[in-house]
Design a protein around this motif. Structure first.
Motif, PDB file in Angstrom:
ATOM      1  N   GLY A 134       5.617  -2.403   5.864  1.00  0.00           N
ATOM      2  CA  GLY A 134       5.697  -3.511   5.952  1.00  0.00           C
ATOM      3  C   GLY A 134       4.354  -4.032   5.935  1.00  0.00           C
ATOM      4  N   GLY A 135       3.492  -3.828   7.871  1.00  0.00           N
ATOM      5  CA  GLY A 135       2.013  -3.552   8.500  1.00  0.00           C
ATOM      6  C   GLY A 135       1.124  -3.048   7.095  1.00  0.00           C
ATOM      7  N   ARG A 191      -7.432  -5.404   3.207  1.00  0.00           N
ATOM      8  CA  ARG A 191      -8.103  -5.078   4.372  1.00  0.00           C
ATOM      9  C   ARG A 191      -8.695  -3.852   4.110  1.00  0.00           C
ATOM     10  N   GLU A 247      -2.529  -6.956   0.634  1.00  0.00           N
ATOM     11  CA  GLU A 247      -2.847  -7.814   0.758  1.00  0.00           C
ATOM     12  C   GLU A 247      -3.550  -8.759   0.687  1.00  0.00           C
ATOM     13  N   GLN A 248      -3.726  -7.963   2.167  1.00  0.00           N
ATOM     14  CA  GLN A 248      -4.946  -9.321   3.213  1.00  0.00           C
ATOM     15  C   GLN A 248      -6.515  -9.111   2.233  1.00  0.00           C
ATOM     16  N   ILE A 257       1.332  -2.842   3.782  1.00  0.00           N
ATOM     17  CA  ILE A 257       1.711  -3.705   2.722  1.00  0.00           C
ATOM     18  C   ILE A 257       1.135  -4.998   2.721  1.00  0.00           C
ATOM     19  N   ALA A 258       1.458  -5.490   4.338  1.00  0.00           N
ATOM     20  CA  ALA A 258       1.033  -6.476   4.181  1.00  0.00           C
ATOM     21  C   ALA A 258      -0.977  -6.850   4.512  1.00  0.00           C
ATOM     22  N   MET A 259      -1.531  -5.513   4.875  1.00  0.00           N
ATOM     23  CA  MET A 259      -3.199  -5.054   5.493  1.00  0.00           C
ATOM     24  C   MET A 259      -3.437  -4.995   3.713  1.00  0.00           C
TER      25      MET A 259
END
Length: 89
Positions: A23-24, A33, A30-31, A26-28
């Motif tokens: 999940g982290g 990073r 999307e952001q 995926i979020a990275m």
């Protein structure tokens, strides 16, 4: 999966950790990073999944060697264990 409660708990912990790490990742992404950070986190997910898989194979090997199996199940054969191990390699 069958096995002793401690082995099952360890596998579940590792899988939950990998789930959170994924999940982290995926979020990275999307952001937007940095690639290095994303790959580092993705490697951690991969390692957590590998550890869970090896624990499952080790549990199956122990059951095979001791002749233990869940009620109604046959212990895994050597060929089945080898196939599982190689799937993780």
């Amino acid at each position: 999966m069958t096995g002793d409660d401690d082995s099952i708990a360890l596998v579940l912990n590792r899988l939950r950790r990998a789930h959170g790490q994924l999940g982290g990742v995926i979020a990275m992404i999307e952001q937007g990073r940095d690639c290095k950070d994303v790959v580092t986190q993705l490697a951690a997910v991969s390692k957590a999944l590998d550890k869970a898989g090896f624990k499952i194979v080790a549990t199956g090997l122990r059951q095979c060697l001791t002749g233990e199996a869940a009620e109604g199940q046959q212990p895994m054969t050597e060929a089945e264990l080898e196939k599982l191990f190689l799937a993780l390699a």
